[in-house]
Design an enzyme around this catalytic site. Structure first.
Site, PDB file in Angstrom:
ATOM      1  N   HIS A 294      12.830  85.041  77.575  1.00 40.02           N
ATOM      2  CA  HIS A 294      12.060  85.302  78.781  1.00 40.02           C
ATOM      3  C   HIS A 294      12.099  86.793  79.126  1.00 40.02           C
ATOM      4  CE1 HIS A 294      10.134  83.859  82.419  1.00 40.02           C
ATOM      5  NE2 HIS A 294      10.955  84.592  83.161  1.00 40.02           N
TER       6      HIS A 294
ATOM      7  N   SER B  36       6.139  85.974  84.500  1.00 37.93           N
ATOM      8  CA  SER B  36       6.927  84.975  85.208  1.00 37.93           C
ATOM      9  C   SER B  36       6.346  84.675  86.593  1.00 37.93           C
ATOM     10  CB  SER B  36       8.367  85.472  85.262  1.00 37.93           C
ATOM     11  OG  SER B  36       9.234  84.400  85.199  1.00 37.93           O
TER      12      SER B  36
HETATM   13  C1  GCU Z   1      12.844  81.301  87.466  1.00 41.02           C
HETATM   14  C2  GCU Z   1      11.826  80.246  87.816  1.00 41.02           C
HETATM   15  C3  GCU Z   1      10.507  80.463  87.091  1.00 41.02           C
HETATM   16  C4  GCU Z   1      10.037  81.881  87.246  1.00 41.02           C
HETATM   17  C5  GCU Z   1      11.136  82.847  86.901  1.00 41.02           C
HETATM   18  C6  GCU Z   1      10.802  84.312  87.170  1.00 41.02           C
HETATM   19  O1  GCU Z   1      13.254  81.135  86.145  1.00 41.02           O
HETATM   20  O2  GCU Z   1      12.374  78.998  87.530  1.00 41.02           O
HETATM   21  O3  GCU Z   1       9.514  79.590  87.581  1.00 41.02           O
HETATM   22  O4  GCU Z   1       8.880  82.097  86.476  1.00 41.02           O
HETATM   23  O5  GCU Z   1      12.283  82.562  87.660  1.00 41.02           O
HETATM   24  O6  GCU Z   1       9.947  84.621  87.954  1.00 41.02           O
HETATM   25  O7  GCU Z   1      11.489  85.151  86.582  1.00 41.02           O
END
Ligand code: GCU
Length: 421
Positions: free
Chosen positions: A399, A246
């Site tokens: 995610h 992420s």
């Molecule tokens: C949020 C954000 C993402 C990122 C994520 C994370 O969802 O919108 O761009 O990758 O956080 O870092 O967990």
């Protein structure tokens, strides 16, 4: 004698100072202001310079286009990665040579800047005892080193970090927490940028500066950990892979793109601001029923996380198609080194389809350098790793970074990192 070549770029000069050996010593781009850049709906051709000139050789890529792209990503999006301090101290505080029932050695290394209290990076290093000098994954974590192994104080994320498997497959794992470098708050910068502000002005930094970007700051953290790893005889310094999930994945890619000591990058579910396009397809960018677009856009990410990028990037909120690059060119900065974009079908926010497009659009640079490319012509089915220099993977689920994902990272590294010489 140095010669100076000046090129006219959309009415601006891009000055390149070329040394007698024809290698670029220093490039000082004076890049056009955002407003004067042309809007282009399509992804820019990575092999066309800002002045329209075509790149036709590896030499031209390495000496002219690559520095130009690095300068543009720093100027228009991430800010500069802070400089390497004059002197770093490495202090090994704990060593257990009988870790994992004697299969590994565990070390905690504190990386600090001589003469500065901040930032201090606590690097966890686990090396396999059966390998003399092991290839290593250097991974950025969210929760602190104590969270990634059950033997450690809490081990809340231990199930997602299969250290035993990593060790038994002959790899080392090094990991540090992003909060050691920058605490990810919009208003305060208390780590690397506090050090930098003090270096530059003598003042302590307690507020965001316009050229501050957390992702560039965390990337600095990766690079300082590499400074240590290349001194550790238990690590093969030619085989260090950067991993992150992420926002940490965006960081892993940026750090590796700018630091050729990193042999391979795995930005996992990195998405917008990392591996996904800034030019989001109109149907995905338009709002869904809940008022959010289906995938994250330049506008949304700058609103939610303004401190991840520099002030200049905010100029592209209304018109990302004015950016003189897209994220395939960040991937192309990795060339000829391998990079894996890994995803999950449920993580639509990170735009898995757009990420595949980015990999394919980076391919011409890999081909120019004779480094292979991406073996798939379309997105692979769930669970099938495209195991080529430009690798792609998508699994079912959401995610997260799981132990199953690490098995894929290991397979990718077996093919692409073990082969590095
Ligand atoms: C949020 C954000 C993402 C990122 C994520 C994370 O969802 O919108 O761009 O990758 O956080 O870092 O967990």
């Amino acid at each position: 004698m140095n010669s100076l070549s000046l090129r006219l770029v959309h009415g601006f000069f891009f000055a390149v100072i070329v040394s007698s050996s024809a290698a670029i010593r220093e490039s000082s781009p004076r890049l056009p202001p955002a407003e004067s850049l042309p809007a282009r709906a399509e992804f820019p051709d990575p092999l066309v310079m800002l002045n329209g000139e075509k790149v036709t050789s590896a030499k031209q890529w390495n000496e002219v286009r690559r520095p130009e792209l690095k300068a543009m990503f720093a100027h228009y999006m991430y800010g500069e990665i802070p400089p390497k301090p004059a002197k770093l101290d490495f202090k090994t505080t704990v060593a257990d040579e009988k870790f994992l029932g004697g299969k590994a050695t565990l070390k905690f290394v504190t990386i600090s800047i001589s003469g500065s209290e901040v930032p201090k990076i606590d690097l966890l290093v686990v090396t396999p005892n059966a390998v003399k000098s092991a290839p290593a994954f250097l991974a950025l974590n969210f929760c602190g080193n104590h969270a990634i192994h059950a033997d450690a104080a809490r081990g809340t994320q231990a199930a997602d970090w299969p250290i035993e498997e990593i060790i038994s497959r002959g790899y080392a794992l090094a990991s540090f927490a992003n909060a050691d470098v920058d605490s990810d708050r919009a208003a305060v910068s208390d780590g690397v940028y506090a050090w930098l502000a003090k270096e530059r002005t003598g003042a302590a930094a307690n507020s965001a500066t316009s050229d501050r970007g957390c992702i560039a700051g965390w990337a600095w953290g990766f690079q300082r950990c590499v400074d240590y790893l290349v001194t550790d005889p238990a690590i093969d310094k030619s085989r260090i892979a950067a991993v992150g999930h992420s926002r940490n994945g965006k960081t892993a890619l940026l750090a590796a793109a700018y630091d050729e000591r990193i042999a391979l990058a795995i930005p996992h579910q990195a998405g917008c601001g990392g591996t996904a396009p800034n030019r989001v397809k109109a149907d995905l960018a338009s709002s869904a029923a809940n008022g959010r677009p289906t995938v994250e856009t330049v506008a949304v990410i700058n609103k939610s996380f303004p401190h991840w990028f520099n002030a200049e990037f905010k100029r592209f909120i209304e018109q990302p198609e004015k950016l003189p690059f897209d994220q395939h060119e960040l991937a192309a900065l990795m060339a000829p080194r391998p990079v894996l974009f890994s995803n999950a079908t449920g993580d639509k926010w990170a735009n898995p389809g757009g990420q595949f497009d980015m990999l394919k659009a980076a391919e011409p640079v890999y081909k120019l350098l004779g480094a292979g490319g991406c073996d798939a012509t379309e997105m692979p089915p769930e669970g099938k790793l495209v195991n080529s220099t430009l690798g792609y993977y998508i699994r079912a689920g959401n995610h997260s970074m799981t132990s199953g994902d690490w098995m894929v990272f290991l397979d990718f590294a077996d093919r692409n990192l073990k082969a590095v010489r």
